[in-house]
Design a protein around this motif. Structure first.
Motif, mmCIF file in Angstrom:
data_model
loop_
_atom_site.group_PDB
_atom_site.id
_atom_site.type_symbol
_atom_site.label_atom_id
_atom_site.label_comp_id
_atom_site.label_asym_id
_atom_site.label_seq_id
_atom_site.Cartn_x
_atom_site.Cartn_y
_atom_site.Cartn_z
ATOM 1 N N ARG A 48 0.629 -1.255 0.092
ATOM 2 C CA ARG A 48 0.118 0.016 0.015
ATOM 3 C C ARG A 48 0.844 1.399 0.005
ATOM 4 N NH1 ARG A 48 -2.794 -3.995 2.719
ATOM 5 N NH2 ARG A 48 -4.940 -4.270 2.443
ATOM 6 N N GLN B 173 1.783 3.361 -3.274
ATOM 7 C CA GLN B 173 0.692 4.116 -3.974
ATOM 8 C C GLN B 173 0.944 5.518 -3.353
ATOM 9 O OE1 GLN B 173 -3.082 2.181 -3.472
ATOM 10 N NE2 GLN B 173 -2.071 0.154 -2.943
ATOM 11 N N LYS C 290 -7.569 8.883 -0.695
ATOM 12 C CA LYS C 290 -8.920 8.890 -2.069
ATOM 13 C C LYS C 290 -9.330 7.463 -1.669
ATOM 14 C CE LYS C 290 -10.031 8.641 -6.686
ATOM 15 N NZ LYS C 290 -9.719 8.005 -7.930
ATOM 16 N N HIS C 291 -8.658 6.382 -1.375
ATOM 17 C CA HIS C 291 -9.382 5.314 -0.975
ATOM 18 C C HIS C 291 -10.277 5.327 0.213
ATOM 19 C CE1 HIS C 291 -6.311 2.731 -3.502
ATOM 20 N NE2 HIS C 291 -7.288 3.387 -4.357
ATOM 21 N N GLU D 91 -13.325 7.634 -0.339
ATOM 22 C CA GLU D 91 -14.172 7.087 -1.190
ATOM 23 C C GLU D 91 -14.915 5.720 -0.823
ATOM 24 O OE1 GLU D 91 -12.438 7.453 -5.096
ATOM 25 O OE2 GLU D 91 -12.851 9.469 -5.032
ATOM 26 N N TYR E 102 -12.887 1.583 -0.206
ATOM 27 C CA TYR E 102 -12.070 0.505 -0.949
ATOM 28 C C TYR E 102 -12.210 -0.702 -0.263
ATOM 29 C CZ TYR E 102 -7.960 -0.871 -3.524
ATOM 30 O OH TYR E 102 -7.257 -1.341 -4.535
#
Length: 118
Positions: A73, A76, A83-84, A87, A89
């Protein structure tokens, strides 16, 4: 008579100042300055909002401090991880189901996770 009014005004000012200094905070950490204070604030946000899943790995949530679980992870980058988190994930809902969290608070938490994984 004037002296007693001055004392009364002075006492009122002291009481107001004390009350303002003791006012409750909603948990915002925007005014904190040092890295140590920000780390502690982020840790508190984590404990209050994310610990249930990220301390035990519920539904595959990467455990805070577990370098192996964060290894894929971290590359990234913080922006993608934020963002994950915002939003949603995988099995994690948007904002981890904590709709009251701001994106800035989520960023603090993610940065805390990254710091703990390094």
């Amino acid at each position: 008579m004037l002296a007693s009014r001055v004392r009364l005004c002075f006492s009122a000012i002291l009481i107001i100042a004390a009350l303002v200094g003791c006012s409750g905070e909603r948990g915002s950490t925007e005014s904190l300055g040092t890295a140590e204070q920000q780390h502690k604030a982020a840790e508190l946000l984590y404990k209050q909002n994310c610990k249930v899943c990220h301390a035990q790995g519920i539904n595959g949530a990467p455990i805070v401090g577990n370098k192996k679980m964060w290894a894929d992870r971290l590359p990234q980058g913080v922006d993608v991880l934020v963002k994950h988190a915002v939003e949603g994930y995988g099995l994690m809902p948007a904002k981890g189901g904590k709709d009251h969290l701001t994106e800035a608070e989520i960023r603090q938490i993610v940065e805390y996770y990254v710091a703990m994984a390094n």
